[in-house]
Design a protein around this motif. Structure first.
Motif, PDB file in Angstrom:
ATOM      1  N   PHE A  89       7.057  -2.853   5.259  1.00  0.00           N
ATOM      2  CA  PHE A  89       6.320  -4.032   5.704  1.00  0.00           C
ATOM      3  C   PHE A  89       5.020  -3.675   6.426  1.00  0.00           C
ATOM      4  CE2 PHE A  89      10.662  -5.789   5.485  1.00  0.00           C
ATOM      5  CZ  PHE A  89      10.417  -6.882   4.677  1.00  0.00           C
ATOM      6  N   GLN A  90       4.965  -2.495   7.017  1.00  0.00           N
ATOM      7  CA  GLN A  90       3.826  -2.132   7.862  1.00  0.00           C
ATOM      8  C   GLN A  90       2.521  -2.058   7.089  1.00  0.00           C
ATOM      9  OE1 GLN A  90       3.060   1.811   8.691  1.00  0.00           O
ATOM     10  NE2 GLN A  90       2.143   1.458  10.682  1.00  0.00           N
ATOM     11  N   SER A  91       2.563  -1.471   5.922  1.00  0.00           N
ATOM     12  CA  SER A  91       1.346  -1.301   5.132  1.00  0.00           C
ATOM     13  C   SER A  91       1.744  -1.169   3.675  1.00  0.00           C
ATOM     14  CB  SER A  91       0.593  -0.048   5.589  1.00  0.00           C
ATOM     15  OG  SER A  91       1.328   1.107   5.214  1.00  0.00           O
ATOM     16  N   VAL A  92       0.786  -0.877   2.824  1.00  0.00           N
ATOM     17  CA  VAL A  92       1.088  -0.715   1.408  1.00  0.00           C
ATOM     18  C   VAL A  92       1.251   0.754   1.033  1.00  0.00           C
ATOM     19  CG1 VAL A  92      -0.047  -2.869   0.762  1.00  0.00           C
ATOM     20  CG2 VAL A  92      -1.346  -0.719   0.725  1.00  0.00           C
ATOM     21  N   GLY A  93       1.376   1.635   2.013  1.00  0.00           N
ATOM     22  CA  GLY A  93       1.452   3.071   1.756  1.00  0.00           C
ATOM     23  C   GLY A  93       2.546   3.474   0.796  1.00  0.00           C
ATOM     24  N   ALA A  94       3.679   2.816   0.843  1.00  0.00           N
ATOM     25  CA  ALA A  94       4.778   3.114  -0.086  1.00  0.00           C
ATOM     26  C   ALA A  94       4.772   2.147  -1.258  1.00  0.00           C
ATOM     27  CB  ALA A  94       6.117   3.041   0.644  1.00  0.00           C
ATOM     28  N   THR A  95       4.591   0.879  -0.960  1.00  0.00           N
ATOM     29  CA  THR A  95       4.737  -0.138  -2.010  1.00  0.00           C
ATOM     30  C   THR A  95       3.648  -0.062  -3.073  1.00  0.00           C
ATOM     31  OG1 THR A  95       3.584  -1.773  -0.637  1.00  0.00           O
ATOM     32  CG2 THR A  95       6.016  -1.732  -0.536  1.00  0.00           C
ATOM     33  N   VAL A  96       2.484   0.461  -2.736  1.00  0.00           N
ATOM     34  CA  VAL A  96       1.411   0.539  -3.734  1.00  0.00           C
ATOM     35  C   VAL A  96       1.840   1.365  -4.939  1.00  0.00           C
ATOM     36  CG1 VAL A  96       0.235   2.545  -2.727  1.00  0.00           C
ATOM     37  CG2 VAL A  96      -1.068   0.879  -4.064  1.00  0.00           C
ATOM     38  N   TRP A  97       2.680   2.368  -4.729  1.00  0.00           N
ATOM     39  CA  TRP A  97       3.140   3.237  -5.826  1.00  0.00           C
ATOM     40  C   TRP A  97       4.212   2.560  -6.670  1.00  0.00           C
ATOM     41  CZ3 TRP A  97      -0.335   6.831  -6.111  1.00  0.00           C
ATOM     42  CH2 TRP A  97      -0.957   7.275  -4.938  1.00  0.00           C
ATOM     43  N   ALA A  98       4.802   1.478  -6.161  1.00  0.00           N
ATOM     44  CA  ALA A  98       5.885   0.787  -6.860  1.00  0.00           C
ATOM     45  C   ALA A  98       5.426  -0.499  -7.543  1.00  0.00           C
ATOM     46  CB  ALA A  98       7.019   0.476  -5.880  1.00  0.00           C
ATOM     47  N   THR A  99       4.140  -0.806  -7.473  1.00  0.00           N
ATOM     48  CA  THR A  99       3.648  -2.018  -8.132  1.00  0.00           C
ATOM     49  C   THR A  99       3.808  -1.872  -9.647  1.00  0.00           C
ATOM     50  OG1 THR A  99       1.383  -1.189  -8.339  1.00  0.00           O
ATOM     51  CG2 THR A  99       1.935  -2.460  -6.327  1.00  0.00           C
ATOM     52  N   ASP A 100       3.852  -2.996 -10.329  1.00  0.00           N
ATOM     53  CA  ASP A 100       3.964  -2.954 -11.788  1.00  0.00           C
ATOM     54  C   ASP A 100       2.802  -2.187 -12.404  1.00  0.00           C
ATOM     55  OD1 ASP A 100       6.364  -4.337 -11.853  1.00  0.00           O
ATOM     56  OD2 ASP A 100       5.425  -6.285 -12.217  1.00  0.00           O
ATOM     57  N   ASP A 101       1.587  -2.395 -11.882  1.00  0.00           N
ATOM     58  CA  ASP A 101       0.412  -1.689 -12.422  1.00  0.00           C
ATOM     59  C   ASP A 101       0.570  -0.181 -12.322  1.00  0.00           C
ATOM     60  OD1 ASP A 101      -0.824  -4.050 -13.091  1.00  0.00           O
ATOM     61  OD2 ASP A 101      -2.198  -4.055 -11.372  1.00  0.00           O
ATOM     62  N   GLU A 102       0.955   0.310 -11.141  1.00  0.00           N
ATOM     63  CA  GLU A 102       1.110   1.760 -10.964  1.00  0.00           C
ATOM     64  C   GLU A 102       2.271   2.309 -11.780  1.00  0.00           C
ATOM     65  OE1 GLU A 102      -0.717   4.224  -9.483  1.00  0.00           O
ATOM     66  OE2 GLU A 102      -2.192   2.620  -9.312  1.00  0.00           O
ATOM     67  N   GLN A 103       3.372   1.574 -11.811  1.00  0.00           N
ATOM     68  CA  GLN A 103       4.538   2.042 -12.557  1.00  0.00           C
ATOM     69  C   GLN A 103       4.286   2.042 -14.068  1.00  0.00           C
ATOM     70  OE1 GLN A 103       7.784   3.243 -11.460  1.00  0.00           O
ATOM     71  NE2 GLN A 103       6.518   3.595  -9.657  1.00  0.00           N
ATOM     72  N   GLN A 104       3.434   1.130 -14.548  1.00  0.00           N
ATOM     73  CA  GLN A 104       3.088   1.142 -15.970  1.00  0.00           C
ATOM     74  C   GLN A 104       2.226   2.358 -16.307  1.00  0.00           C
ATOM     75  OE1 GLN A 104       1.358  -2.690 -16.865  1.00  0.00           O
ATOM     76  NE2 GLN A 104       3.318  -3.729 -16.649  1.00  0.00           N
ATOM     77  N   LYS A 105       1.400   2.791 -15.362  1.00  0.00           N
ATOM     78  CA  LYS A 105       0.573   3.990 -15.574  1.00  0.00           C
ATOM     79  C   LYS A 105       1.434   5.244 -15.549  1.00  0.00           C
ATOM     80  CE  LYS A 105      -3.371   2.050 -13.151  1.00  0.00           C
ATOM     81  NZ  LYS A 105      -4.148   2.145 -11.906  1.00  0.00           N
ATOM     82  N   ARG A 106       2.317   5.328 -14.569  1.00  0.00           N
ATOM     83  CA  ARG A 106       3.160   6.510 -14.388  1.00  0.00           C
ATOM     84  C   ARG A 106       4.391   6.115 -13.591  1.00  0.00           C
ATOM     85  NH1 ARG A 106      -0.872   6.114 -11.252  1.00  0.00           N
ATOM     86  NH2 ARG A 106      -2.560   7.173 -12.274  1.00  0.00           N
ATOM     87  N   GLU A 107       5.477   5.952 -14.302  1.00  0.00           N
ATOM     88  CA  GLU A 107       6.716   5.621 -13.603  1.00  0.00           C
ATOM     89  C   GLU A 107       7.084   6.747 -12.655  1.00  0.00           C
ATOM     90  OE1 GLU A 107      10.036   2.972 -15.314  1.00  0.00           O
ATOM     91  OE2 GLU A 107       9.497   4.431 -16.872  1.00  0.00           O
ATOM     92  N   SER A 108       7.577   6.391 -11.474  1.00  0.00           N
ATOM     93  CA  SER A 108       7.937   7.414 -10.500  1.00  0.00           C
ATOM     94  C   SER A 108       8.935   6.872  -9.495  1.00  0.00           C
ATOM     95  CB  SER A 108       6.690   7.905  -9.762  1.00  0.00           C
ATOM     96  OG  SER A 108       6.097   6.840  -9.054  1.00  0.00           O
ATOM     97  N   PHE A 109       9.629   7.810  -8.880  1.00  0.00           N
ATOM     98  CA  PHE A 109      10.430   7.496  -7.708  1.00  0.00           C
ATOM     99  C   PHE A 109       9.459   7.381  -6.536  1.00  0.00           C
ATOM    100  CE2 PHE A 109      13.595   9.607 -10.317  1.00  0.00           C
ATOM    101  CZ  PHE A 109      14.778   8.948 -10.007  1.00  0.00           C
ATOM    102  N   VAL A 110       9.769   6.509  -5.582  1.00  0.00           N
ATOM    103  CA  VAL A 110       8.997   6.420  -4.340  1.00  0.00           C
ATOM    104  C   VAL A 110      10.002   6.473  -3.197  1.00  0.00           C
ATOM    105  CG1 VAL A 110       7.365   5.076  -2.968  1.00  0.00           C
ATOM    106  CG2 VAL A 110       7.261   4.967  -5.486  1.00  0.00           C
ATOM    107  N   VAL A 111       9.758   7.368  -2.258  1.00  0.00           N
ATOM    108  CA  VAL A 111      10.647   7.534  -1.104  1.00  0.00           C
ATOM    109  C   VAL A 111       9.839   7.255   0.156  1.00  0.00           C
ATOM    110  CG1 VAL A 111      12.129   9.128   0.169  1.00  0.00           C
ATOM    111  CG2 VAL A 111      11.985   9.284  -2.322  1.00  0.00           C
TER     112      VAL A 111
END
Length: 187
Positions: free
Chosen positions: A77-99
C-alpha cells in the motif's frame, strides 16, 4: 488504505493478486519474515497435467523505514515499488515472481549496519527457489530493488552476494563506497 472499513472494502486488483506468507528459519524459529508474493498468472492457472517447464524471473522489492510494522501488506500500500512489477502491462512483457517483504524493524541504517530480519532475506529467497517453487524460478534472473532503507538493503545484499542477483535498481539510498567496490563490474 485507511482505518475506515467501508473504504477498505474496495478491491485493489494488483494488491489482491499477492499472497501473504511467513518465512520461518527452521534452525532458529525466532528468525522470521512476513512477505508478499506475486506468482505469475500462467503458473497459477496451470493444471496439474500441464508439463510447462518455463522458469520465471523474480523481482525482490524492499520498502523504506517509514512502514516498519507487523502488517505485511503495508509494503504493497505504501508505494508502487512492488505492485508496478505485477501490473498486467509488466506481466505481459515479462512474467515474473514479485516478492515484497515487510520488515518490523529498521534492518539497515545510515551507519551501514544491518540487523535483525536482514538475515532472513536470502534464506527466504532460497526457500522460494529451492523448495516452494523448485525449478520454476530462474536463478540467472533474480533482481533486487528498493527505496531508501530497501535500497540500502539491496546494495548490501549485492555486495555480500555479488553473484546472487542478475542486477539491482537502487532508489534513494546510500552505502559505503569502499564496500560498493564489490559491485564495480556488476549490473
Amino acid at each position: 488504505f485507511t482505518n475506515d472499513p467501508d473504504i477498505n472494502k474496495s478491491v485493489n486488483i494488483i494488491i489482491d493478486d499477492f499472497v501473504t506468507r511467513q518465512y520461518i528459519n527452521e534452525t532458529n524459529p525466532n528468525e522470521n519474515l512476513g512477505y508478499n508474493l506475486f506468482i505469475p498468472k500462467s503458473l497459477r492457472n496451470q493444471d496439474s497435467n500441464n508439463s510447462n517447464d518455463e522458469k520465471y524471473p523474480l523481482v525482490l522489492f524492499m520498502h523504506d523505514a517509514s512502514i516498519k510494522c507487523n502488517d505485511t501488506r503495508m509494503t504493497l500500500f505504501q508505494s508502487v515499488g512492488a505492485t508496478v512489477w505485477a501490473t498486467d502491462d509488466e506481466q505481459q512483457k515479462r512474467e515474473s515472481f514479485v516478492v515484497a517483504p515487510c520488515f518490523n524493524e529498521v534492518i539497515v541504517d545510515d551507519n551501514f549496519q544491518h540487523t535483525g530480519q536482514y538475515s532472513c532475506i536470502i534464506p527466504m529467497l532460497n526457500d522460494l527457489i529451492n523448495n516452494q517453487f523448485k525449478g520454476r524460478i530462474d536463478t540467472g534472473r533474480l533482481y533486487t530493488t528498493g527505496q531508501s532503507m530497501g535500497c540500502m538493503t539491496s546494495i548490501s545484499l549485492m555486495c555480500e552476494n555479488p553473484n546472487y542477483f542478475a542486477s539491482g535498481m537502487f532508489v534513494a539510498g546510500q552505502w559505503d563506497v569502499t564496500v560498493m567496490e564489490a559491485l564495480l563490474n556488476q549490473t
